[in-house]
Design an enzyme around this catalytic site. Structure first.
Site, short mmCIF file in Angstrom:
data_model
loop_
_atom_site.label_atom_id
_atom_site.label_comp_id
_atom_site.label_asym_id
_atom_site.label_seq_id
_atom_site.Cartn_x
_atom_site.Cartn_y
_atom_site.Cartn_z
N THR A 180 97.36 -59.29 71.63
CA THR A 180 96.26 -58.38 71.94
C THR A 180 95.75 -57.77 70.64
O THR A 180 96.53 -57.49 69.73
CB THR A 180 96.74 -57.24 72.85
OG1 THR A 180 97.83 -56.59 72.19
CG2 THR A 180 97.19 -57.74 74.19
N GLU A 326 95.27 -60.32 78.33
CA GLU A 326 96.28 -60.48 79.39
C GLU A 326 95.74 -61.23 80.61
O GLU A 326 96.50 -61.61 81.49
CB GLU A 326 96.77 -59.10 79.85
CG GLU A 326 97.58 -58.33 78.82
CD GLU A 326 96.71 -57.50 77.88
OE1 GLU A 326 95.50 -57.80 77.76
OE2 GLU A 326 97.25 -56.55 77.27
N LYS A 435 86.96 -35.66 79.24
CA LYS A 435 87.25 -34.73 80.33
C LYS A 435 86.74 -33.34 79.93
O LYS A 435 87.32 -32.67 79.08
CB LYS A 435 88.74 -34.68 80.65
CG LYS A 435 88.97 -34.03 82.00
CD LYS A 435 90.36 -34.29 82.54
CE LYS A 435 90.45 -33.93 84.00
NZ LYS A 435 91.80 -33.97 84.52
N TRP A 440 85.04 -35.67 84.76
CA TRP A 440 85.06 -36.86 83.92
C TRP A 440 83.64 -37.24 83.50
O TRP A 440 82.71 -37.20 84.30
CB TRP A 440 85.66 -38.04 84.68
CG TRP A 440 87.12 -37.88 84.98
CD1 TRP A 440 87.67 -37.68 86.21
CD2 TRP A 440 88.20 -37.92 84.06
NE1 TRP A 440 89.03 -37.58 86.11
CE2 TRP A 440 89.39 -37.73 84.79
CE3 TRP A 440 88.30 -38.10 82.67
CZ2 TRP A 440 90.65 -37.71 84.20
CZ3 TRP A 440 89.55 -38.09 82.08
CH2 TRP A 440 90.71 -37.88 82.84
P1 AMP Z 1 90.93 -57.70 74.57
O1 AMP Z 1 92.24 -57.94 75.18
O2 AMP Z 1 90.99 -57.48 73.10
O3 AMP Z 1 89.96 -58.78 74.90
O4 AMP Z 1 90.35 -56.33 75.16
C1 AMP Z 1 90.21 -56.12 76.54
C2 AMP Z 1 89.44 -54.85 76.79
O5 AMP Z 1 88.10 -54.98 76.35
C3 AMP Z 1 89.31 -54.49 78.26
O6 AMP Z 1 90.45 -53.86 78.76
C4 AMP Z 1 88.09 -53.59 78.25
O7 AMP Z 1 88.44 -52.27 77.90
C5 AMP Z 1 87.24 -54.19 77.16
N1 AMP Z 1 86.20 -55.05 77.75
C6 AMP Z 1 86.17 -56.37 77.85
N2 AMP Z 1 85.03 -56.79 78.43
C7 AMP Z 1 84.32 -55.69 78.73
C8 AMP Z 1 83.06 -55.44 79.35
N3 AMP Z 1 82.27 -56.42 79.76
N4 AMP Z 1 82.68 -54.15 79.50
C9 AMP Z 1 83.44 -53.13 79.08
N5 AMP Z 1 84.64 -53.30 78.48
C10 AMP Z 1 85.07 -54.56 78.30
#
Ligand code: AMP
Length: 536
Positions: A180, A326, A435, A440
Site C-alpha cells: 500500500t 487491498e 469535525k 461532520w
Molecule cells: P491505494 O491503496 O493507494 O490505491 O489507496 C486507496 C484509497 O484511495 C481509498 O481508500 C480511497 O481513500 C482513495 N480513493 C481511491 N479511489 C478514489 C475515488 N474515486 N474517490 C475518492 N477516493 C478514492
C-alpha cells in the site's frame, strides 16, 4: 448432489497461453526513454514471456519466490507480469516514486530474491542497493546502451533461455504482491492469487465495468507498480487488446500524442493526470485528433464533477472508479444505470461524480456506530467490502488484523454514503473528515467545488484545531498559472452550494500541494503545517 463440471483452475498460465494462441497479431507499443516507439506483437510477447519464465526456472526459482520489478510501464514489464507468476513465482512491483530507504524496507520485508530493473532506473537502485540482498539483478536495456558491469543483461537472459515447461499451479497460489502506498504508517503488503487476478480481469472486461475488449487500445497511465496498473495489463492480455504503454513520459502532451498516434480508446489514471490533460486540451483544442469512443478511467482520488463536465465538452468520457490496493483495486465503477435514464443531464452529472456501483461478486456496506447505515443518499458510515479479489489479511503483519471485521469484511477506512440505487459516494478518509462543533464536514465535497472555480488548479481542505469548534476547515489552494482569486471570492463561490458552517474559515494559497507517490494529497503534512492556524 455435486455438479458435473470440470474443476478448471483460474490461472494466469491460461491467460498467457490464450494471448499467444489467439491474439498473435495484436500490437504492443511502448514509448522508450528517448521518446521513440518500440513496437512488437503479442506473438513476440508470448515468445519472450515464455523465454523469461524458462530462464527464471533455470535460475532455480521456487514456487512462491518473489521477483521484484523496478520499471516504468512498457513491454518488458508486461513480460515480467506474466512470466513470473507462470513460472510459479510472485511478481512484486516496487514503487519507484518512494524514498529509496522505503523501497529497501519493502523489498526486504517481501524477501525479494531477484530484481528486474530498467537501465534508466539504475541511479535509483544505486541509492538503496547496499540495503537489499537481491541474488541476481537483470537490467532491461531500454536505452540500447550496454548494461554496466556488476549487472546482468535482461535481453541475454531471455535469448539464452531454454524451453519453458509450465509448472502445475493451484489457482490459490500467490501470483503478485503490492505494498500500500499509505498516506500514513508503514506500507503493508497485499498478496494477490492467480484466482483473484483472473476473476478481477473477467470483471474488468464486463461492459458495465471498463468494458475492455479485443477492439480496444489500452493506455495504462497509472503505473504498473500502483495496484498492477489497476489490473488492466492482465485484462488486456486476456482479451488480446492492443496496448500503448507511455514509458516514463507522463506529461499531457506526450500522452495526447500517444493517444492520437496509437488510436487509444481506453486509458486509466489519477485525477492529477487528467487535470493536466484537460488544461493541455483547453490550451490547444484543435491539436489532437482523438478517438470518438475514448474512455478515461479516473480513480485513486475523487474525480471532480467539473472535470467530468469539461471533458464531455471535448466528447471524452471520464469513467469514475474507486478502489484500493487491498481490493485489486476494482471496488466500484460508475455507469448510468438504466433506471436513471430519465434523470436530467444535471442530475446525471451528480451521479457520475459518485464513485459508482460495485462490480459482480463485490459486496459493500456502510457501517455507522449504530449498525449498518441505510442506502438513503445521506447516511454516512465506514465503507466495508468483501469479495474474491479483496484481501483477507496483510503479508506477515498479523497485528493489522483489526482492519477486518469479525464477520469477515475489510474495513476500508473510507467514509461513504450509499444511495438507493447502490451508488457509493466517498465523503472522506475517516481521518480526513472535518469535525466542527460535533458536525461532520466532507473535505472531498469542498475540494471538488473549489476546483470548479476557473482560477483554481488544485485544492485540499483539512480540519485544523480550533479553540471553540474543535476543528474548522481550512482550504489550501493552488491557483492556475496567471490566475488570481481572493479567499473571499472562493468562499463566495462555495456559499450557494454548502451550509454556512461548512465554508472554510481560512484559505491559504500555496505553490504546490504535497502528494504521495501515487498522487494522493498528503493531508497529514498539511495538517501539521497549519495546526496552529486558529490557535495562536
Ligand atoms: P491505494 O491503496 O493507494 O490505491 O489507496 C486507496 C484509497 O484511495 C481509498 O481508500 C480511497 O481513500 C482513495 N480513493 C481511491 N479511489 C478514489 C475515488 N474515486 N474517490 C475518492 N477516493 C478514492
Amino acid at each position: 448432489m455435486q455438479g458435473t463440471m470440470m474443476n478448471f483452475p483460474l490461472t494466469l498460465t491460461h491467460v498467457l497461453e490464450r494471448a499467444g494462441r489467439l491474439y498473435g497479431d495484436s500490437q504492443i507499443v511502448s514509448r522508450l526513454p528517448d521518446k521513440s516507439l518500440h513496437c512488437h506483437s503479442y506473438r513476440d510477447f508470448y515468445r519472450r514471456t515464455r523465454a523469461l519464465a524458462g530462464a527464471l526456472q533455470a535460475l532455480g526459482l521456487q514456487k512462491g519466490d518473489r521477483v521484484a520489478t523496478l520499471m516504468w510501464n512498457h513491454y518488458a514489464h508486461l513480460e515480467a507480469y506474466l512470466a513470473i507468476p507462470c513460472a510459479s513465482g510472485v511478481l512484486h512491483t516496487l514503487n519507484l516514486r518512494l524514498h529509496p530507504d522505503d523501497i529497501a524496507f519493502i523489498a526486504n520485508h517481501a524477501r525479494d530474491r531477484f530484481l528486474i530493473v530498467d537501465d534508466v532506473l539504475l541511479p535509483l537502485l544505486e541509492k538503496f542497493k547496499t540495503q537489499v540482498k537481491f541474488e541476481r539483478i537483470f537490467v532491461v536495456p531500454l536505452t540500447g546502451k550496454p548494461v554496466p558491469d556488476g549487472y546482468e543483461d535482461y535481453e541475454k537472459l531471455i535469448s539464452g533461455s531454454t524451453q519453458f515447461v509450465a509448472p502445475a499451479i493451484d489457482e490459490n497460489d500467490a501470483a503478485g504482491m503490492c505494498y500500500t502506498s499509505g498516506t500514513t504508517g508503514k506500507p503493508k503488503g497485499v498478496v494477490y492469487t492467480h484466482r483473484s487476478i483472473v476473476l478481477h480481469s473477467l470483471a474488468t472486461a464486463t461492459v458495465d465495468c471498463l468494458g475492455l475488449s479485443n477492439r480496444d487500445t489500452l493506455c495504462p497511465i497509472v503505473p504498473m507498480f500502483h495496484v498492477n496498473a489497476w489490473g488492466t495489463p492482465f485484462t488486456a492480455a486476456m482479451v488480446g487488446a492492443k496496448i500503448a504503454f507511455p514509458g516514463p513520459h507522463l506529461d499531457a502532451v506526450n500522452l495526447l500524442d500517444l493517444y492520437e498516434s496509437e488510436k487509444v480508446t481506453l486509458s486509466a489514471g489519477v485525477p492529477t493526470i487528467w487535470m493536466g490533460m484537460l488544461q493541455a486540451l483547453q490550451k490547444e483544442p484543435q491539436r489532437w485528433k482523438l478517438q470518438a469512443n475514448l474512455r478515461m478511467v479516473c480513480g485513486g482520488a475523487a474525480a471532480p464533477e467539473s472535470m467530468i463536465r469539461a471533458f464531455d465538452q471535448f466528447g471524452l468520457r471520464v469513467i469514475h472508479g474507486w478502489g484500493m490496493t487491498e481490493t485489486s483495486p476494482l471496488g466500484a465503477v460508475n455507469y448510468i444505470k438504466r433506471e436513471l435514464d430519465g434523470l436530467s443531464s444535471e442530475d446525471q452529472y451528480a451521479v457520475r461524480a459518485k464513485q459508482g456501483v460495485p462490480p459482480p461478486f463485490v459486496e459493500v456496506r456502510t457501517m455507522a456506530e449504530t449498525g449498518e447505515a441505510p442506502w438513503d443518499g445521506k447516511s454516512m458510515g465506514e465503507l466495508q467490502i468483501r469479495g474474491p479479489w479483496v484481501a483477507s489479511g496483510y503479508h506477515e503483519l498479523p497485528a493489522e488484523s483489526d482492519k477486518w471485521t469479525s464477520d469477515g469484511w475489510f474495513r476500508t477506512g473510507d467514509i461513504a454514503i450509499m444511495d438507493a440505487h447502490g451508488y457509493i459516494k466517498i465523503a472522506d478518509r475517516i481521518k480526513d473528515l472535518v469535525k466542527s462543533g460535533g458536525e461532520w464536514i466532507s473535505s472531498v465535497d469542498l475540494e471538488n467545488a473549489l476546483v470548479a472555480h476557473p482560477a483554481v488548479q488544485e485544492a485540499a481542505v483539512i480540519g485544523v484545531p480550533h479553540p471553540k469548534w474543535d476543528e474548522r476547515p481550512l482550504a489550501v489552494v493552488v491557483l492556475k498559472p496567471g490566475q488570481s482569486a481572493t479567499a473571499d471570492a472562493l468562499r463566495d463561490h462555495l456559499a450557494p452550494q454548502f451550509a454556512k458552517f461548512w465554508l472554510p474559515d481560512a484559505v491559504m494559497f500555496v505553490d504546490a500541494i504535497p502528494k504521495t507517490s501515487t498522487g494522493k494529497m498528503l493531508k497529514a503534512t498539511l495538517r501539521e503545517q497549519f495546526q496552529n492556524h486558529f490557535i495562536k
